[in-house]
Enzyme design. Structure first.
Site, PDB file in Angstrom:
ATOM      1  N   ASP A 289       0.783  -1.229   0.000  1.00 27.45           N
ATOM      2  CA  ASP A 289       0.000   0.000   0.000  1.00 27.45           C
ATOM      3  C   ASP A 289       0.818   1.286   0.000  1.00 27.45           C
ATOM      4  O   ASP A 289       0.412   2.281  -0.597  1.00 27.45           O
ATOM      5  CB  ASP A 289      -0.930   0.026   1.218  1.00 27.45           C
ATOM      6  CG  ASP A 289      -2.021  -1.023   1.127  1.00 27.45           C
ATOM      7  OD1 ASP A 289      -1.928  -1.887   0.243  1.00 27.45           O
ATOM      8  OD2 ASP A 289      -2.950  -0.983   1.935  1.00 27.45           O
ATOM      9  N   TRP A 327      -1.131   5.613   0.071  1.00 35.79           N
ATOM     10  CA  TRP A 327      -1.725   5.975   1.357  1.00 35.79           C
ATOM     11  C   TRP A 327      -2.766   4.967   1.860  1.00 35.79           C
ATOM     12  O   TRP A 327      -3.448   5.240   2.831  1.00 35.79           O
ATOM     13  CB  TRP A 327      -2.366   7.362   1.240  1.00 35.79           C
ATOM     14  CG  TRP A 327      -1.420   8.401   0.724  1.00 35.79           C
ATOM     15  CD1 TRP A 327      -0.571   9.179   1.463  1.00 35.79           C
ATOM     16  CD2 TRP A 327      -1.223   8.789  -0.644  1.00 35.79           C
ATOM     17  NE1 TRP A 327       0.144  10.009   0.630  1.00 35.79           N
ATOM     18  CE2 TRP A 327      -0.231   9.802  -0.660  1.00 35.79           C
ATOM     19  CE3 TRP A 327      -1.779   8.373  -1.856  1.00 35.79           C
ATOM     20  CZ2 TRP A 327       0.213  10.403  -1.843  1.00 35.79           C
ATOM     21  CZ3 TRP A 327      -1.332   8.969  -3.035  1.00 35.79           C
ATOM     22  CH2 TRP A 327      -0.347   9.977  -3.021  1.00 35.79           C
ATOM     23  N   ASP A 328      -2.907   3.822   1.187  1.00 36.83           N
ATOM     24  CA  ASP A 328      -3.954   2.859   1.544  1.00 36.83           C
ATOM     25  C   ASP A 328      -5.340   3.480   1.368  1.00 36.83           C
ATOM     26  O   ASP A 328      -6.246   3.263   2.165  1.00 36.83           O
ATOM     27  CB  ASP A 328      -3.763   2.361   2.987  1.00 36.83           C
ATOM     28  CG  ASP A 328      -4.644   1.158   3.313  1.00 36.83           C
ATOM     29  OD1 ASP A 328      -5.228   0.571   2.390  1.00 36.83           O
ATOM     30  OD2 ASP A 328      -4.757   0.817   4.508  1.00 36.83           O
ATOM     31  N   TYR A 329      -5.507   4.242   0.297  1.00 40.58           N
ATOM     32  CA  TYR A 329      -6.768   4.919   0.028  1.00 40.58           C
ATOM     33  C   TYR A 329      -7.671   4.057  -0.856  1.00 40.58           C
ATOM     34  O   TYR A 329      -8.051   4.437  -1.972  1.00 40.58           O
ATOM     35  CB  TYR A 329      -6.515   6.280  -0.619  1.00 40.58           C
ATOM     36  CG  TYR A 329      -6.104   7.370   0.355  1.00 40.58           C
ATOM     37  CD1 TYR A 329      -6.393   7.273   1.713  1.00 40.58           C
ATOM     38  CD2 TYR A 329      -5.452   8.511  -0.091  1.00 40.58           C
ATOM     39  CE1 TYR A 329      -6.032   8.278   2.597  1.00 40.58           C
ATOM     40  CE2 TYR A 329      -5.092   9.530   0.781  1.00 40.58           C
ATOM     41  CZ  TYR A 329      -5.380   9.409   2.125  1.00 40.58           C
ATOM     42  OH  TYR A 329      -5.027  10.409   2.997  1.00 40.58           O
TER      43      TYR A 329
END
Length: 651
Positions: A289, A327-329
């Site tokens: 991520d 950003w692990d979005y």
């Protein structure tokens, strides 16, 4: 510097129409899909319970699953279990899964058990999260059928199986797959898991997958598959990571290892538009991520809403909400299908809620935004080997929700000493606003990976033409560490010892993830100014926020009366009814609440026996309306565990 890529669509005379049509009487009285309907509106036309009488709401019955006894002696299960299910109702029967994927059928009027099916998931094996959010039924209620003859219940399990059960008795359908089940790991690997209910359209069962985060580059690709609901035969599959060099998305993955990585999976709920033969896939971040040096470029079709032709799996259109995610979005919320009017013409849209707190409203037929979108310059990465994407898309409306930037001036504490501690901690890290990339010194990622909007998603209020959602306001601290320096840094920086560690194997760096919070004798608080969790309404006709109120509390309100205005971190979504109500739990205080959908006024609350980290539902049986919530807590969220299903009604 701002780069303007404006999609010119008039904002004049936009208004929201009524919710999508529900084609049978049962659907109006019930809740036949995880999100109420196949388009995930979570809006019920029931109104026997309304703003005038909701204060009289009280428990009608309680059912306990006995789930906790299955965790005895398995500490990892206790720490990761989360009862996040939303039941569906067919006829007078409720169907739902427990965290260990046991499926229950219970009577909707009494709460009496009819049957239970246990897939015997090995709880001693590692599961990133022990949860199952729902089941699905075939045939869908808008398909022609004869009573419940042949009706099936489908569940995807955390150990990577798709199971078809007879709705009448809970027995596996022997003619489906291999004696009632399909091994979803076959051809992809042991990392494949499922937490969300599959989508049903015609005779197809369409299912995505959950994959691990941050531990390695070469997770399996997030392949979405469609199976025949009768036989279990694979009908089609779609890979969000392009496999064909002629695909326009192929060149957006650059580097020797770019096409070896995985992820971009759809772990959330897939929405269905039967009339258009379309399904809407919410995809996630490519693996790992927080470092993309092995996958430079935009990384299509990760972090995208993708419209596929349901019958064939062929792409109709896509829209990427984050380029080259670091950003692990993920898109965590089920895409919400409603209709909007523009210049007197009804436009079908898909509303996309994101962890960034950014809401995209797209034309369902072609993916074009209804509000102008700006490609805006964002901070560049300072990590060697990384190439962050120079711009990101920002809709002009609605405005971003939640925590978008943090500075020392945002520091907060219960005492002057705690505030000083927060100021010092914030000053150590980098934050230039949303999309500040991970860094060696540590980046305050705002919003953090729990939102903004998380898997609880959004609901549609048909009375006001608004979307209503609950959000979190929490910054994550992301740090990239050269692999060879990890042990030395652990010795030098004790704070890193409390952080989550992502090995990111196949890359030069290890990732650590922490959050701006503090645990003290007073309780669990953030180190940024409240509120920390809110419920809000946005008018979809003009993109403007109508109201926003704190949701829940995290400190004892008897000792700290102001805590009720600070809000709480929350997991689990809201629903709306034509009684003018929004029902939501989710907060860390274990309360279930009802708000006025027009004003945000709190009208009712009830203390649950365990954490309510689930989305409620409502239904009508024998002329009585019920509102139901699963209250079983959340191990990772540190709320009280339990095994309760509670239905509320008026006397």
């Amino acid at each position: 510097m701002r780069l303007y890529f404006v999609l010119l669509l008039s904002l004049a005379s936009i208004s929201v129409s009524a919710q999508p049509k529900h084609n049978v009487t049962d659907a109006a009285k019930g809740w036949s899909c995880y999100g109420h309907d196949a388009g995930g509106t979570r809006y019920s036309s029931l109104k026997r319970i309304n703003t005038n009488n909701v204060k009289a709401l009280k428990p009608a019955w309680t059912f306990q699953t006995g789930e906790l006894k299955f965790y005895e002696g398995i500490s990892s299960a206790l720490s990761r279990a989360a009862f996040e299910a939303t039941p569906i109702i067919i006829g007078n029967t409720l169907y739902f899964p427990t965290p260990s994927c046991r499926v229950y059928a219970i009577d909707a009027a009494s709460g009496n058990e009819k049957w239970v099916y246990d897939p015997k998931v090995n709880l001693r094996n590692y599961h990133g999260e022990l949860t199952s959010r729902g089941v699905s039924t075939w045939p869908a209620l808008d398909d022609k059928e004869n009573g419940t003859a042949g009706r099936r219940i489908f569940i995807g399990t955390i150990d990577g199986r798709l199971i078809g059960l007879d709705a009448e008795n809970g027995q596996p359908i022997s003619s489906f797959g291999n004696n009632g089940q399909i091994d979803l790991k076959e051809g992809l690997g042991a990392d494949v898991s499922v937490m969300s209910p599959p989508a049903i359209i015609g005779n197809l069962v369409i299912i995505g997958s959950s994959l691990g985060d941050n531990q390695k580059l070469n997770y399996p690709p997030g392949v979405v598959r469609a199976f025949n609901a009768i036989t279990g035969k694979l009908v089609w599959k779609w890979n969000p990571i392009p496999e064909d060099p002629s695909d326009p998305g192929w060149s957006t993955w650059k580097g020797e290892k770019a096409h070896q990585g995985g992820g971009s999976n759809a772990w959330s709920v897939i929405s269905v538009d039967k009339s258009r033969d379309m399904v809407f896939i919410p995809t996630t971040c490519p693996s790992p991520d927080y470092y993309g040096g092995e996958r430079k470029g935009k990384n299509l079709y990760g972090n995208s809403i993708v419209a596929l032709k349901a019958s064939t799996g062929k792409m109709v259109w896509y829209y990427q909400v984050v380029h080259h995610d670091l950003w692990d979005y993920d898109i965590p919320a089920q895409p919400m299908l409603v209709d909007v009017k523009q210049k007197g013409k009804s436009i079908p849209v898909v509303v996309v809620g994101t962890k960034m707190g950014i809401v995209f409203i797209l034309n369902r037929e072609n993916g074009k935004p209804l509000f102008p979108v700006v490609e805006e310059a964002v901070p560049a990465s300072t990590v060697e080997g990384e190439e962050s994407f120079p711009t990101q898309p920002f809709p002009t409306l609605p405005k971003p929700l939640g925590l978008q930037k943090v500075s020392v001036s945002d520091a907060w504490g219960m005492t002057p000493a705690e505030k000083d501690e927060a100021e010092k901690r914030i000053s150590k890290f980098v934050n230039q606003g949303i999309y500040t990339p991970p860094s060696f010194e540590g980046t305050l990622v705002t919003p953090g990976n729990v939102g903004g909007i998380n898997w609880g998603g959004m609901c549609y209020d048909g009375l006001t033409g608004s979307m209503i959602t609950n959000i979190n306001l929490l910054a994550a601290i992301i740090r990239m560490i050269p692999r060879e320096k990890v042990e030395q840094i652990k010795k030098d920086d004790k704070e890193i010892l409390r952080a989550e560690i992502g090995r990111q194997e196949g890359t030069p760096y290890v990732m650590t993830r922490d959050y701006l919070f503090k645990i003290s004798s007073e309780g669990f608080t953030m180190q940024t100014k409240p509120p920390w969790g809110t419920l809000l309404s946005i008018n979809l006709s003009d993109g403007q926020k109508k109201w926003e109120v704190p949701l829940g509390f995290m400190l004892d309100p008897v000792k700290h009366p102001e805590a009720r205005s600070w809000g709480s971190l929350n997991l689990g979504g809201a629903i709306a009814t034509s009684g003018g109500l929004v029902f939501v739990a989710g907060s860390r205080d274990n309360y279930f609440r009802a708000f006025n959908s027009r004003t945000g006024e709190l009208l009712w609350e009830y203390l649950l026996p365990a954490g309510g980290q689930a989305t409620p539902m409502t239904y009508e049986v024998n002329g009585k309306q019920y509102v139901l919530i699963c209250a079983g807590g959340h191990g990772k969220f540190f709320t009280k565990l339990g095994d309760y299903v509670i239905a509320f009604a008026l006397d």
